[in-house]
Scaffold this active site. Structure first.
Site, PDB file in Angstrom:
ATOM      1  N   HIS A   7      58.378  97.370  16.614  1.00 39.29           N
ATOM      2  CA  HIS A   7      59.800  98.005  17.317  1.00 39.29           C
ATOM      3  C   HIS A   7      59.222  98.003  18.886  1.00 39.29           C
ATOM      4  O   HIS A   7      58.263  98.672  19.429  1.00 39.29           O
ATOM      5  CB  HIS A   7      60.091  99.633  17.529  1.00 39.29           C
ATOM      6  N   HIS A   9      60.984  95.806  22.695  1.00 37.15           N
ATOM      7  CA  HIS A   9      61.628  94.685  23.716  1.00 37.15           C
ATOM      8  C   HIS A   9      61.122  93.724  23.925  1.00 37.15           C
ATOM      9  O   HIS A   9      60.177  94.078  24.699  1.00 37.15           O
ATOM     10  CB  HIS A   9      62.635  95.243  24.204  1.00 37.15           C
ATOM     11  N   HIS A 185      68.648 101.920  16.911  1.00 36.78           N
ATOM     12  CA  HIS A 185      68.512 103.056  17.743  1.00 36.78           C
ATOM     13  C   HIS A 185      68.583 103.354  17.934  1.00 36.78           C
ATOM     14  O   HIS A 185      70.111 104.036  18.051  1.00 36.78           O
ATOM     15  CB  HIS A 185      67.932 102.149  19.519  1.00 36.78           C
ATOM     16  N   GLU A 188      67.224 109.528  19.484  1.00 39.54           N
ATOM     17  CA  GLU A 188      65.806 109.483  20.892  1.00 39.54           C
ATOM     18  C   GLU A 188      67.115 110.248  21.925  1.00 39.54           C
ATOM     19  O   GLU A 188      66.782 111.196  22.316  1.00 39.54           O
ATOM     20  CB  GLU A 188      66.310 107.194  21.153  1.00 39.54           C
ATOM     21  N   ASP A 266      57.523 100.458  21.887  1.00 39.54           N
ATOM     22  CA  ASP A 266      58.635 100.114  22.688  1.00 39.54           C
ATOM     23  C   ASP A 266      59.113  98.882  24.082  1.00 39.54           C
ATOM     24  O   ASP A 266      59.897  97.669  24.301  1.00 39.54           O
ATOM     25  CB  ASP A 266      59.315 101.081  23.195  1.00 39.54           C
ATOM     26  N   ASP A 267      58.487  99.601  24.748  1.00 45.19           N
ATOM     27  CA  ASP A 267      58.537  98.606  26.598  1.00 45.19           C
ATOM     28  C   ASP A 267      57.504  98.901  27.288  1.00 45.19           C
ATOM     29  O   ASP A 267      57.373  99.472  27.979  1.00 45.19           O
ATOM     30  CB  ASP A 267      59.871  98.840  27.048  1.00 45.19           C
TER      31      ASP A 267
HETATM   32  N1  ADE Z   1      66.484  99.327  25.028  1.00 44.73           N
HETATM   33  C1  ADE Z   1      64.759  99.331  25.810  1.00 44.73           C
HETATM   34  N2  ADE Z   1      64.225 100.233  25.503  1.00 44.73           N
HETATM   35  C2  ADE Z   1      64.386 101.045  24.635  1.00 44.73           C
HETATM   36  C3  ADE Z   1      65.151 102.835  24.476  1.00 44.73           C
HETATM   37  N3  ADE Z   1      63.698 103.311  24.512  1.00 44.73           N
HETATM   38  N4  ADE Z   1      66.273 102.802  23.882  1.00 44.73           N
HETATM   39  C4  ADE Z   1      66.822 101.933  24.145  1.00 44.73           C
HETATM   40  N5  ADE Z   1      67.673 100.975  24.199  1.00 44.73           N
HETATM   41  C5  ADE Z   1      66.135 100.397  24.754  1.00 44.73           C
HETATM   42 ZN    ZN Z   2      63.761 100.442  21.552  1.00 45.19          ZN
END
Ligand code: ADE
Ligand code: ZN
Length: 322
Positions: A7, A9, A185, A188, A266-267
């Site tokens: 996971h 992006h 997703h 969250e 994630d990011d």
């Molecule tokens: N796009 C990038 N990061 C995200 C996240 N944590 N939740 C939803 N969409 C995303």
């Molecule tokens: Zn994500």
């Protein structure tokens, strides 16, 4: 310890320095979102907008190839043997990059890194929830019409508080008919009902985050019983204030209830993290021992959207290292 990640992006993995360099090339002012070499944002909505602005300098397929190569090289340097990244053809399209060019660029980046380090990787093409069901249908149709060996999954990111999840069922059915693995997703920023919706209407085998499932004991039982895998991103959850601290994060409880969990970044630069730091969080904040953390890696490979020979070979590498 070997690692795997399912996971992340790709646009969200872009180092601020890379975005600054591209911003200079394309003459875009990034001073509102990058300060002192770091992304600045204040809440989830603002994070999504910051992310969109940073992505707006990924303007040529080569920018995506370089970004993907850079990310997989960094994964490999952290002893990661498998990475699955989300690509967003909606983000690329805004910048005039077509679907096929995007996929070829991302694949080339993965293959360049694989040649150097042996890391395996695949792509999950995602739709963006807050762009609505019609845009999601268009992404799914693109994926189905342009099969590519590296694109093995279909997913959905974006703001799960927008639109009715049932309206995305046709996009996921299209992707499923095309033979893709499915993830979305949920759980969250939405509560357990968001996860239930994804399971009931989208037919996913994995959930991105899913941590708020903990609020519904029946759902937790369902996840465990149906072998649904959660792509948990602890550092992201704390940064975005889904939970105030690691002590209140539900990963340990979900695991204790028999839910299959994985750990992911994630990011990463947005949350000042990396796959290495997430593994450290599992050990130092949650107190898991190495064998249990290795089982999370095994779960990621078992749940990966990858062909069986590749899965077998990855599992063998994991076993040999242990
Ligand atoms: N796009 C990038 N990061 C995200 C996240 N944590 N939740 C939803 N969409 C995303
Ligand atoms: Zn994500």
């Amino acid at each position: 310890m070997l690692k795997a990640e399912i996971h992340c992006h790709i646009e969200g993995a872009a180092d601020p320095a890379l975005i600054q360099r591209l911003a200079k090339k394309y003459q875009v002012d990034m001073s509102d979102i990058i300060q002192d070499g770091r992304y600045v944002w204040s809440n989830f909505t603002n994070f999504l907008n910051t992310y969109d602005k940073a992505s707006s300098v990924l303007r040529e397929p080569e920018d995506y190839r370089l970004l993907t190569y850079d990310y997989f090289s960094r994964l490999a340097a952290q002893d990661t043997i498998y990475g699955e990244i989300f690509g967003s053809s909606d983000h690329a399209a805004v910048m005039g990059i077509g679907y096929v060019d995007l996929v070829e660029a991302m694949s080339a980046g993965i293959e360049d890194a694989r040649r150097e380090s042996g890391i395996e990787g695949r792509i999950i093409m995602t739709c963006v929830r807050h762009l609505g069901p019609e845009a999601a249908d268009a992404v799914a149709e693109q994926v189905a019409a342009n099969p590519h060996p590296m694109v093995t999954g279909f997913g959905m990111g974006g703001d799960e508080r927008s639109f009715d999840i049932a309206d995305f069922s046709s996009a996921f059915a299209t992707a499923s008919d095309a033979g893709l693995g499915l993830t979305a997703h949920a759980g969250e920023f939405g509560g357990p009902e968001s996860v239930i919706g994804a399971l009931d209407h989208l037919g996913v085998t994995r959930i991105g985050h899913g941590v708020r499932s903990i609020e519904d004991p029946e759902l937790v039982k369902r996840l465990a019983h149906d072998n649904i895998v959660l792509e948990i991103c602890p550092g992201s959850n704390i940064s975005l204030q889904v939970y105030s601290d690691f002590a209140s994060h539900p990963l340990p409880k979900l695991f204790a209830e028999g839910v299959r969990v994985t750990i992911n970044s994630d990011d990463p630069p947005y949350f000042h993290t990396s796959i290495e730091r997430e593994y450290e969080i599992a050990k130092k904040e949650f107190g898991f021992d190495d064998a249990t953390i290795n089982d999370f890696t095994r779960t990621a490979i078992e749940a990966a959207f990858v062909d069986e020979p590749t899965r077998e070979s990855l599992l063998k590498r994991l076993d040999n290292a242990a």
